[in-house]
Write a protein that holds these residues in place. Structure first.
Motif, mmCIF file in Angstrom:
data_model
loop_
_atom_site.group_PDB
_atom_site.id
_atom_site.type_symbol
_atom_site.label_atom_id
_atom_site.label_comp_id
_atom_site.label_asym_id
_atom_site.label_seq_id
_atom_site.Cartn_x
_atom_site.Cartn_y
_atom_site.Cartn_z
ATOM 1 N N PHE A 1 -12.076 93.376 47.570
ATOM 2 C CA PHE A 1 -12.666 92.041 47.650
ATOM 3 C C PHE A 1 -13.487 91.848 48.925
ATOM 4 O O PHE A 1 -14.539 91.203 48.912
ATOM 5 C CB PHE A 1 -11.546 91.006 47.584
ATOM 6 C CG PHE A 1 -12.016 89.582 47.565
ATOM 7 C CD1 PHE A 1 -12.577 89.038 46.422
ATOM 8 C CD2 PHE A 1 -11.896 88.776 48.689
ATOM 9 C CE1 PHE A 1 -13.009 87.718 46.400
ATOM 10 C CE2 PHE A 1 -12.324 87.466 48.674
ATOM 11 C CZ PHE A 1 -12.882 86.932 47.532
ATOM 12 N N ALA A 2 -13.000 92.416 50.046
ATOM 13 C CA ALA A 2 -13.663 92.185 51.336
ATOM 14 C C ALA A 2 -15.117 92.653 51.348
ATOM 15 O O ALA A 2 -15.992 91.928 51.860
ATOM 16 C CB ALA A 2 -12.868 92.859 52.453
ATOM 17 N N PRO A 3 -15.460 93.836 50.820
ATOM 18 C CA PRO A 3 -16.885 94.220 50.812
ATOM 19 C C PRO A 3 -17.750 93.267 50.001
ATOM 20 O O PRO A 3 -18.914 93.037 50.351
ATOM 21 C CB PRO A 3 -16.859 95.624 50.195
ATOM 22 C CG PRO A 3 -15.490 96.143 50.454
ATOM 23 C CD PRO A 3 -14.604 94.948 50.348
ATOM 24 N N ILE A 4 -17.199 92.725 48.921
ATOM 25 C CA ILE A 4 -17.968 91.777 48.111
ATOM 26 C C ILE A 4 -18.304 90.534 48.931
ATOM 27 O O ILE A 4 -19.445 90.042 48.917
ATOM 28 C CB ILE A 4 -17.184 91.396 46.841
ATOM 29 C CG1 ILE A 4 -16.997 92.634 45.952
ATOM 30 C CG2 ILE A 4 -17.887 90.291 46.075
ATOM 31 C CD1 ILE A 4 -16.152 92.380 44.724
ATOM 32 N N VAL A 5 -17.306 90.045 49.670
ATOM 33 C CA VAL A 5 -17.550 88.870 50.516
ATOM 34 C C VAL A 5 -18.513 89.229 51.643
ATOM 35 O O VAL A 5 -19.374 88.425 52.023
ATOM 36 C CB VAL A 5 -16.221 88.339 51.068
ATOM 37 C CG1 VAL A 5 -16.468 87.170 52.020
ATOM 38 C CG2 VAL A 5 -15.309 87.904 49.934
ATOM 39 N N SER A 6 -18.377 90.455 52.173
ATOM 40 C CA SER A 6 -19.293 90.884 53.239
ATOM 41 C C SER A 6 -20.733 90.897 52.748
ATOM 42 O O SER A 6 -21.662 90.527 53.480
ATOM 43 C CB SER A 6 -18.895 92.276 53.738
ATOM 44 O OG SER A 6 -17.579 92.262 54.249
ATOM 45 N N VAL A 7 -20.928 91.319 51.512
ATOM 46 C CA VAL A 7 -22.265 91.306 50.926
ATOM 47 C C VAL A 7 -22.755 89.868 50.773
ATOM 48 O O VAL A 7 -23.941 89.563 50.994
ATOM 49 C CB VAL A 7 -22.264 92.037 49.571
ATOM 50 C CG1 VAL A 7 -23.577 91.816 48.838
ATOM 51 C CG2 VAL A 7 -22.029 93.524 49.789
ATOM 52 N N GLN A 8 -21.843 88.980 50.393
ATOM 53 C CA GLN A 8 -22.219 87.567 50.314
ATOM 54 C C GLN A 8 -22.666 87.050 51.680
ATOM 55 O O GLN A 8 -23.588 86.237 51.786
ATOM 56 C CB GLN A 8 -21.026 86.743 49.805
ATOM 57 C CG GLN A 8 -20.601 87.056 48.391
ATOM 58 C CD GLN A 8 -21.594 86.533 47.367
ATOM 59 O OE1 GLN A 8 -22.448 85.718 47.672
ATOM 60 N NE2 GLN A 8 -21.486 87.045 46.147
ATOM 61 N N LEU A 9 -22.011 87.531 52.737
ATOM 62 C CA LEU A 9 -22.420 87.134 54.082
ATOM 63 C C LEU A 9 -23.798 87.696 54.414
ATOM 64 O O LEU A 9 -24.564 87.070 55.161
ATOM 65 C CB LEU A 9 -21.380 87.615 55.103
ATOM 66 C CG LEU A 9 -19.998 86.966 54.980
ATOM 67 C CD1 LEU A 9 -19.037 87.551 56.007
ATOM 68 C CD2 LEU A 9 -20.095 85.444 55.156
ATOM 69 N N LEU A 10 -24.120 88.863 53.855
ATOM 70 C CA LEU A 10 -25.469 89.407 54.035
ATOM 71 C C LEU A 10 -26.502 88.480 53.403
ATOM 72 O O LEU A 10 -27.567 88.220 53.981
ATOM 73 C CB LEU A 10 -25.552 90.805 53.418
ATOM 74 C CG LEU A 10 -26.935 91.468 53.439
ATOM 75 C CD1 LEU A 10 -27.406 91.684 54.875
ATOM 76 C CD2 LEU A 10 -26.894 92.789 52.678
ATOM 77 N N SER A 11 -26.193 87.973 52.212
ATOM 78 C CA SER A 11 -27.106 87.015 51.574
ATOM 79 C C SER A 11 -27.223 85.751 52.416
ATOM 80 O O SER A 11 -28.282 85.102 52.452
ATOM 81 C CB SER A 11 -26.604 86.671 50.164
ATOM 82 O OG SER A 11 -25.398 85.937 50.211
ATOM 83 N N PHE A 12 -26.164 85.399 53.121
ATOM 84 C CA PHE A 12 -26.193 84.245 54.017
ATOM 85 C C PHE A 12 -27.223 84.479 55.131
ATOM 86 O O PHE A 12 -28.036 83.600 55.451
ATOM 87 C CB PHE A 12 -24.797 84.036 54.610
ATOM 88 C CG PHE A 12 -24.722 82.979 55.671
ATOM 89 C CD1 PHE A 12 -24.528 81.655 55.326
ATOM 90 C CD2 PHE A 12 -24.837 83.301 57.020
ATOM 91 C CE1 PHE A 12 -24.446 80.674 56.297
ATOM 92 C CE2 PHE A 12 -24.764 82.331 57.992
ATOM 93 C CZ PHE A 12 -24.561 81.016 57.626
ATOM 94 N N VAL A 13 -27.221 85.684 55.716
ATOM 95 C CA VAL A 13 -28.163 86.004 56.792
ATOM 96 C C VAL A 13 -29.597 85.966 56.272
ATOM 97 O O VAL A 13 -30.505 85.403 56.917
ATOM 98 C CB VAL A 13 -27.831 87.392 57.388
ATOM 99 C CG1 VAL A 13 -28.915 87.806 58.400
ATOM 100 C CG2 VAL A 13 -26.470 87.366 58.047
ATOM 101 N N VAL A 14 -29.822 86.559 55.088
ATOM 102 C CA VAL A 14 -31.166 86.557 54.501
ATOM 103 C C VAL A 14 -31.627 85.132 54.231
ATOM 104 O O VAL A 14 -32.785 84.753 54.506
ATOM 105 C CB VAL A 14 -31.180 87.394 53.203
ATOM 106 C CG1 VAL A 14 -32.531 87.256 52.487
ATOM 107 C CG2 VAL A 14 -30.887 88.860 53.507
#
Length: 664
Positions: free
Chosen positions: A182-195
Motif C-alpha cells: 500500500f505504501a508505494p501506491i500512496v507514495s505515487v499519489q504524493l508524486l501526483s501531489f507534487v506535479v
C-alpha cells in the motif's frame, strides 16, 4: 507467560542458517528450496528501522518494485496531465461561445480518452506488481519465520504460548504485507501531489499559496496520529494474540473443558479477551474517526477559498475560466493523497508494531544449533542388518530448566537464577547394546535425561557423548536419526496412519510399515478400521484410544530403526496383554540396540538388564532389579509409589528374583 514488548532483546538470530529451507511457489525439489532461502534475509542490527531491517528481503523483489514504480509514475503522469488538457478544452469552448473562434474539441476529447486508457493500463501494471511483491514478501517472511521457529530449542516453546506464535505468523505478517503493497501506491499519489502543485503554481501563485496554507495543519495532525497509532497497533496485535491463545487452548483442551463442565468458564474467558480486543479496536477507530475526516476535508476548505479568490480574478480578467477549472481539478486530484495519507499513517504504525513483534521471534537466539565443523555421527551396522547399538555417557552433567538464555521474546531466567537443578553432577554410562531402565520419583529427571541426550535443550555444564562423540560436536540431524524417542504422550498428525508411522521414513514401503505396526501390536486394530492404514486420524489422534496412539508411536520408532531407542513410559496406556506381546517383539528387535527404558512399573522394567535409580540429580543406585530390591529401600519405595502394589515385598520372592507382579 505471555509475550511482551521487548526490553532487552537477546543477541540477534535474525540471519537465517544458510541451510534453512523455504520455497518459492514454483520450487519443487529440496535443492530449489535450499537455494531460494540461502543467505542473509533480515539485518541483525536492531538499531535500524524495521523497514531497513527488511532491506535484504526487499532487494530480492527490486525488479518487480522498479517496474511497478515506473508504471506508477506513468499512470500518475497521465492523471496529472488530464486536468491541464481539460482546462484547455474549457477555454476553447468559452472562446467558441464568445465567437472568438476556437479549435475543435474532438482533439481534446481524444487526448483525454487516450490518457484515460493509458492510465488504466499503467494502474493495472503497478497495482499488480506491488501486490505481487507484497505477497511474495509475505510468503518469504512467513517461511523465514517458520524456518527459524523450527530451529529454536524446547526452552523457547516452554515459555511462549502457541497463540502468540500463530498471531505473529499470520496477522502480524499480513499487516507488514499490506503496508509494503500500500505504501508505494500512496507514495505515487504524493508524486501526483507534487506535479499538481507545480502546475498550479505555474497557473497562479496566489491561488497556490492559498492551497498550501493547509499543509502545516496536515503535518501536525499526521504526526499526532502517528504517535497515537503505534502503541494502539501494538496493543491490538497483542490482543489478537490473546484471542488466538484462548481459542487454541479451548479447542485443544476441549476434552478437559467438557470433563469439568467448564464450557461457561471458557466462554467467559473468550468474552474477556474479545472485549479487550474490542476496546482496543474501538479506540483505534475512534481516533481515526476524529482525525481522518479533518485531514481528508482540508482540501475542501482550500477549494472554497480558491473559488472565492479565483472568481474575483476572473472578473478582473487576471485568470481565465479554463485556468480556474484546471486549478479546481487539480485540487480534486489532491484529495486522493489526503484521503490516503491518514490510512498510510495507520497502516504504517500497525506494520511497525507487527514487524517489531516478528523481529522479537527472529531475534530469538538459536540455543541448540550445529557448531561450525559439526560432523555426522558415524553409524555402525549390526549383524541383524540394522544399526548396531551405541555407547551413551553422561559426565558431570548439571542442568536446570529456565536457565538457557537471557531476554528474548518473553524473557527467561538468567544463568545465575535460583531455578532448581534437575541434574547436579550426573554421571552415567550405558554400554553399546545394553538395555537399561531408568527409575525414580516424579520430577527426578527421567524424561529430562532423554531430552538432553537428543539435544533438545542446551546443556548447563558437563558433557554427553554417544559412541565417544560429544553430542554438541555432532549435527542434530544425524544425532536424532541415531537416537529414537517414544514419548509418554505420543503426538499424531492429522494424516493417515501410514503417514504417521512412516513419519521418519516418508518413502517407506507399505510392507515395512505393516511390519513395524505388527511388532507394536497395532496391526490388528488398524486392519479393523474402515480404511485400514489409509485412515486419517483426527487432530492429535484423539479419535484413537491412548493405548492405540502409543502403539502407533512405538511402530513409528521401530520403523525409524535407531541405534539408541528411548522408551519414555511408552506403554503406560497399553493393557497388560498387549504390553506383554509388545515386550516380546521388542526383545527380539532390540537385541543389538542400546535401549533406555524410562519406567514406572515392573512390567516395563522387565525389558531392561540393568536398573538405574535417579535421586537428588544423580545416580543413586545402579544394578539389577534383584540387587536393588535387596539393597536399596528407595528403589522399593519408587516401585510401590508406581501403583503396582501397596506391598513392596511382593516385588520379589524369597530368593530375590522378581515376583508375580513382573513379567521377566
Amino acid at each position: 507467560m505471555r509475550v511482551a514488548p521487548p526490553t532487552a532483546p537477546a543477541e540477534s538470530a535474525a540471519q537465517p542458517d544458510p541451510n534453512a529451507d523455504g520455497a518459492p511457489p514454483e520450487a519443487n525439489s529440496a535443492d530449489e528450496l535450499g537455494d531460494e532461502f540461502s543467505g542473509d534475509w533480515i539485518r541483525a542490527d536492531r538499531s535500524l528501522s524495521w523497514i531497513r531491517r527488511l532491506g535484504p528481503l526487499l532487494r530480492r523483489q527490486r525488479a518487480r518494485i522498479v517496474v511497478a514504480v515506473i508504471a506508477a509514475i506513468l499512470a500518475t503522469g497521465a492523471g496529472a496531465i488530464a486536468p491541464w488538457i481539460a482546462g484547455l478544452a474549457v477555454d476553447a469552448a468559452v472562446l467558441g461561445l464568445e465567437g472568438a473562434g476556437s479549435s475543435s474539441l474532438w482533439a481534446f476529447v481524444i487526448a483525454l480518452v487516450g490518457l484515460g486508457v493509458a492510465r488504466g493500463i499503467f494502474t493495472y501494471a503497478y497495482r499488480y506488481g506491488l501486490f505481487s511483491m507484497g505477497h511474495r514478501v509475505e510468503f518469504q517472511l512467513r517461511t523465514l519465520l517458520f524456518s527459524h521457529l523450527s530451529r529454536l530449542s524446547f526452552a523457547f516453546y516452554d515459555r511462549v504460548q502457541t497463540g502468540e506464535i500463530i498471531s505473529r505468523s499470520n496477522s502480524d505478517i499480513r499487516s507488514v504485507q499490506m503496508y509494503l503493497a500500500f505504501a508505494p501506491i500512496v507514495s505515487v499519489q504524493l508524486l501526483s501531489f507534487v506535479v499538481a502543485i507545480a502546475v498550479m503554481a505555474w497557473i497562479s501563485l496566489p491561488l497556490t499559496a492559498i492551497t498550501m496554507l493547509i499543509m502545516p495543519a496536515v503535518y501536525v495532525l499526521g504526526q499526532r496520529l502517528r504517535r497515537i497509532m503505534f502503541p494502539l497497533s501494538w496493543i491490538i496485535q497483542s490482543r489478537n494474540a490473546e484471542v488466538a491463545t484462548v481459542t487454541h487452548e479451548s479447542v485443544n483442551g476441549v476434552r478437559v473443558v467438557k470433563a469439568f463442565a467448564a464450557e461457561a468458564r471458557q466462554v467467559e474467558e473468550m468474552a474477556r479477551a474479545t472485549q479487550r480486543l474490542r476496546w482496543a479496536n474501538m479506540l483505534q477507530h475512534n481516533t481515526r474517526a476524529h482525525y481522518t475526516p479533518v485531514v481528508e476535508n482540508l482540501p475542501n476548505l482550500a477549494m472554497a477559498m480558491v473559488l472565492l479568490v479565483g472568481g474575483h480574478l476572473i472578473i478582473g480578467d487576471s485568470l481565465s475560466v479554463g485556468n480556474l477549472a484546471t486549478f479546481y481539478l487539480y485540487i480534486l486530484l489532491l484529495q486522493a493523497p489526503f484521503r490516503f495519507i491518514g490510512m498510510l499513517f495507520i497502516f504504517g504504525q500497525r506494520a511497525k508494531a507487527s514487524a517489531e513483534r516478528i523481529f522479537q521471534v527472529l531475534d530469538e537466539p538459536v540455543l541448540v544449533a550445529d557448531r561450525p565443523g559439526a560432523v555426522d555421527l558415524p553409524q555402525r551396522e549390526g549383524s541383524h542388518g540394522g544399526p548396531s547399538g551405541m555407547e551413551v555417557r553422561f559426565d558431570g552433567v548439571r542442568f536446570a530448566y529456565g536457565t538457557e538464555t537471557v531476554g528474548g521474546v518473553a524473557g527467561t531466567a538468567s544463568a545465575d537464577s535460583d531455578a532448581p537443578l534437575v541434574f547436579d553432577g550426573l554421571d552415567l554410562h550405558i554400554g553399546a547394546g545394553e538395555r537399561v531402565a531408568v527409575v525414580g520419583r516424579t520430577g527426578c529427571g527421567k524424561s529430562t535425561l532423554a531430552r538432553l541426550l537428543m539435544r533438545f535443550y542446551s546443556l548447563g555444564s558437563g558433557t554427553i557423548s554417544v559412541d565417544g562423540h560429544d553430542v554438541n560436536a555432532l549435527t542434530g540431524d544425524s544425532l536424532r536419526r541415531a537416537v529414537g524417542l517414544v514419548p509418554d504422550e505420543p503426538f499424531l498428525f492429522s494424516a493417515s496412519i501410514h503417514d504417521n508411522i512412516a513419519y521418519a521414513r516418508p518413502d517407506a514401503a507399505r510392507s515395512d510399515v505393516v511390519a513395524a505396526a505388527t511388532a507394536a501390536q497395532a496391526h490388528d486394530f488398524i486392519s479393523e478400521l474402515d480404511e485400514g492404514y489409509d485412515t486419517v486420524v483426527g487432530e492429535r489422534g484423539y479419535d484413537l484410544s491412548g493405548g492405540q496412539r502409543q502403539r502407533i508411536a512405538i511402530a513409528r520408532a521401530i520403523l525409524a530403526d535407531p541405534a539408541v531407542l528411548i522408551l519414555d513410559d511408552a506403554t503406560s496406556s497399553i493393557d497388560v496383554a498387549h504390553e506383554a506381546k509388545i515386550h516380546e517383539a521388542l526383545t527380539e528387535l532390540l537385541a543389538e540396540r542400546t535401549t533406555i527404558v524410562i519406567a514406572h512399573r515392573l512390567s516395563t522394567i522387565s525389558l531392561a538388564d540393568r536398573v538405574i535409580l535417579l535421586d537428588g540429580g544423580r545416580v543413586a543406585a545402579d544394578g539389577t532389579h534383584a540387587e536393588l530390591m535387596a539393597t536399596e529401600p528407595r528403589y522399593v519405595e519408587v516401585l510401590a509409589a508406581g501403583g503396582d502394589t501397596s506391598d513392596p515385598d511382593r516385588f520379589a520372592t524369597a530368593d530375590g528374583t522378581p515376583g508375580s507382579s513382573g513379567s521377566w
